[in-house]
Design a protein around this motif. Structure first.
Motif, PDB file in Angstrom:
ATOM      1  N   SER A   1       0.904  -1.089  -0.023  1.00 24.78           N
ATOM      2  CA  SER A   1       0.002   0.036  -0.136  1.00 24.78           C
ATOM      3  C   SER A   1       0.814   1.251  -0.092  1.00 24.78           C
ATOM      4  N   PRO A   2       0.441   2.250  -0.679  1.00 22.52           N
ATOM      5  CA  PRO A   2       1.307   3.516  -0.619  1.00 22.52           C
ATOM      6  C   PRO A   2       1.283   3.943   1.061  1.00 22.52           C
ATOM      7  N   ASP A   3       2.541   4.851   1.302  1.00 24.36           N
ATOM      8  CA  ASP A   3       2.372   5.330   2.505  1.00 24.36           C
ATOM      9  C   ASP A   3       1.697   6.614   2.399  1.00 24.36           C
ATOM     10  N   ARG A   4       0.474   6.642   3.168  1.00 28.25           N
ATOM     11  CA  ARG A   4      -0.510   7.814   3.289  1.00 28.25           C
ATOM     12  C   ARG A   4      -0.281   8.541   4.436  1.00 28.25           C
ATOM     13  N   SER A   5      -0.604   9.818   4.226  1.00 28.51           N
ATOM     14  CA  SER A   5      -0.558  10.854   5.655  1.00 28.51           C
ATOM     15  C   SER A   5      -1.793  10.531   6.446  1.00 28.51           C
ATOM     16  N   LYS A   6      -1.966  11.216   7.631  1.00 32.79           N
ATOM     17  CA  LYS A   6      -3.160  10.847   8.449  1.00 32.79           C
ATOM     18  C   LYS A   6      -4.373  11.011   7.627  1.00 32.79           C
ATOM     19  N   GLU A   7      -4.496  12.280   7.104  1.00 27.39           N
ATOM     20  CA  GLU A   7      -5.586  12.754   6.121  1.00 27.39           C
ATOM     21  C   GLU A   7      -6.074  11.991   4.950  1.00 27.39           C
ATOM     22  N   GLN A   8      -5.101  11.503   4.450  1.00 30.70           N
ATOM     23  CA  GLN A   8      -5.148  10.511   3.329  1.00 30.70           C
ATOM     24  C   GLN A   8      -5.882   9.318   3.796  1.00 30.70           C
ATOM     25  N   ARG A   9      -5.249   8.574   5.044  1.00 27.73           N
ATOM     26  CA  ARG A   9      -5.979   7.455   5.418  1.00 27.73           C
ATOM     27  C   ARG A   9      -7.319   7.731   5.904  1.00 27.73           C
ATOM     28  N   LEU A  10      -7.459   8.721   6.584  1.00 30.38           N
ATOM     29  CA  LEU A  10      -8.916   9.042   6.823  1.00 30.38           C
ATOM     30  C   LEU A  10      -9.945   9.028   5.649  1.00 30.38           C
ATOM     31  N   GLN A  11      -9.337   9.599   4.677  1.00 34.39           N
ATOM     32  CA  GLN A  11     -10.303   9.712   3.264  1.00 34.39           C
ATOM     33  C   GLN A  11     -10.285   8.431   2.647  1.00 34.39           C
ATOM     34  N   HIS A  12      -9.369   7.592   2.748  1.00 26.83           N
ATOM     35  CA  HIS A  12      -9.177   6.273   2.169  1.00 26.83           C
ATOM     36  C   HIS A  12     -10.300   5.370   3.036  1.00 26.83           C
ATOM     37  N   SER A  13     -10.280   5.502   4.096  1.00 29.47           N
ATOM     38  CA  SER A  13     -11.218   4.405   5.040  1.00 29.47           C
ATOM     39  C   SER A  13     -12.517   5.018   4.740  1.00 29.47           C
ATOM     40  N   THR A  14     -12.961   6.178   4.561  1.00 29.95           N
ATOM     41  CA  THR A  14     -14.213   6.794   4.264  1.00 29.95           C
ATOM     42  C   THR A  14     -14.616   6.083   2.827  1.00 29.95           C
ATOM     43  N   LEU A  15     -13.814   6.186   1.868  1.00 28.09           N
ATOM     44  CA  LEU A  15     -14.046   5.388   0.618  1.00 28.09           C
ATOM     45  C   LEU A  15     -14.548   3.946   0.698  1.00 28.09           C
ATOM     46  N   VAL A  16     -13.437   3.096   1.503  1.00 20.45           N
ATOM     47  CA  VAL A  16     -13.733   1.841   1.788  1.00 20.45           C
ATOM     48  C   VAL A  16     -15.078   1.476   2.494  1.00 20.45           C
ATOM     49  N   ARG A  17     -15.357   2.227   3.410  1.00 19.58           N
ATOM     50  CA  ARG A  17     -16.566   2.391   3.936  1.00 19.58           C
ATOM     51  C   ARG A  17     -17.873   2.393   2.918  1.00 19.58           C
ATOM     52  N   GLU A  18     -17.659   3.379   2.141  1.00 17.22           N
ATOM     53  CA  GLU A  18     -18.808   3.672   1.235  1.00 17.22           C
ATOM     54  C   GLU A  18     -18.958   2.567   0.151  1.00 17.22           C
ATOM     55  N   MET A  19     -17.489   2.221  -0.407  1.00 21.66           N
ATOM     56  CA  MET A  19     -17.608   0.970  -1.082  1.00 21.66           C
ATOM     57  C   MET A  19     -18.167  -0.359  -0.405  1.00 21.66           C
ATOM     58  N   LYS A  20     -17.801  -0.608   0.738  1.00 21.23           N
ATOM     59  CA  LYS A  20     -18.697  -1.865   1.343  1.00 21.23           C
ATOM     60  C   LYS A  20     -20.190  -1.772   1.368  1.00 21.23           C
ATOM     61  N   GLU A  21     -20.767  -0.255   1.679  1.00 18.49           N
ATOM     62  CA  GLU A  21     -22.118  -0.386   1.614  1.00 18.49           C
ATOM     63  C   GLU A  21     -22.712  -0.543   0.321  1.00 18.49           C
ATOM     64  N   LEU A  22     -21.953  -0.093  -0.728  1.00 18.01           N
ATOM     65  CA  LEU A  22     -22.584  -0.138  -1.929  1.00 18.01           C
ATOM     66  C   LEU A  22     -22.623  -1.607  -2.483  1.00 18.01           C
ATOM     67  N   ILE A  23     -21.486  -2.458  -1.925  1.00 21.76           N
ATOM     68  CA  ILE A  23     -21.262  -3.953  -2.363  1.00 21.76           C
ATOM     69  C   ILE A  23     -22.495  -4.661  -1.808  1.00 21.76           C
ATOM     70  N   SER A  24     -22.838  -4.333  -0.287  1.00 21.99           N
ATOM     71  CA  SER A  24     -23.952  -5.079   0.361  1.00 21.99           C
ATOM     72  C   SER A  24     -25.256  -4.568  -0.223  1.00 21.99           C
ATOM     73  N   THR A  25     -25.585  -3.413  -0.756  1.00 23.93           N
ATOM     74  CA  THR A  25     -26.736  -3.115  -1.497  1.00 23.93           C
ATOM     75  C   THR A  25     -26.960  -3.577  -2.807  1.00 23.93           C
ATOM     76  N   ASN A  26     -25.790  -3.795  -3.621  1.00 21.43           N
ATOM     77  CA  ASN A  26     -25.768  -4.294  -4.880  1.00 21.43           C
ATOM     78  C   ASN A  26     -24.901  -5.323  -5.342  1.00 21.43           C
ATOM     79  N   PRO A  27     -24.796  -6.345  -4.953  1.00 21.64           N
ATOM     80  CA  PRO A  27     -23.566  -7.602  -5.084  1.00 21.64           C
ATOM     81  C   PRO A  27     -23.362  -7.948  -6.519  1.00 21.64           C
ATOM     82  N   THR A  28     -24.459  -7.497  -7.376  1.00 24.26           N
ATOM     83  CA  THR A  28     -24.061  -7.868  -8.677  1.00 24.26           C
ATOM     84  C   THR A  28     -22.912  -7.139  -9.515  1.00 24.26           C
ATOM     85  N   LYS A  29     -22.663  -5.967  -8.919  1.00 24.16           N
ATOM     86  CA  LYS A  29     -21.552  -5.021  -9.580  1.00 24.16           C
ATOM     87  C   LYS A  29     -20.329  -5.213  -8.968  1.00 24.16           C
TER      88      LYS A  29
END
Length: 123
Positions: free
Chosen positions: A80-108
């Motif tokens: 994984s790239p070495d990320r700053s604290k702000e980048q880690r927070l932003q990435h974790s938010t994106l991962v959370r959002e992606m997991k929600e989308l996967i659970s609502t629409n697993p066909t994509k």
């Protein structure tokens, strides 16, 4: 950053990093330094921070890091790239959002690219 590489007492981190790169069939980059990050705790594996001389070496390794999942010895190791604290927070938010989308629409198939969650139809 290299995650999931088992930690042993008296280990030679440079040799371990070389083995990971050989598993990816990538030439070992010219490194400035490599070391474990964080306090040592029983039952936990600390990540390895690898400082390379060239940014292109880092990008090349990240591009080919998918090959590790096919390796017998390093199938549970990932880069994984070495990320700053702000980048880690932003990435974790994106991962959370992606997991929600996967659970609502697993066909994509969902993935993160350019700080956005993208989707594509599964084959």
């Amino acid at each position: 950053m290299i995650f999931g590489l088992p930690e042993l007492d008296g280990e030679d981190i440079g040799v371990k990093v070389d083995e990971v790169y050989h598993s990816m069939s990538v030439r070992v980059p010219a490194t400035i330094d490599c070391y474990r990050v964080g306090k040592k705790q029983e039952g936990k594996t600390r990540p390895i921070r690898l400082e390379c001389q060239n940014r292109s070496d880092v990008e090349y390794a990240l591009l080919h890091s998918k090959r590790l999942k096919y390796s017998e010895r390093h199938s549970r190791v990932y880069l994984s790239p070495d990320r700053s604290k702000e980048q880690r927070l932003q990435h974790s938010t994106l991962v959370r959002e992606m997991k929600e989308l996967i659970s609502t629409n697993p066909t994509k198939h969902y993935y993160i690219r350019n700080n956005k969650v993208c989707s594509a139809d599964k084959p």
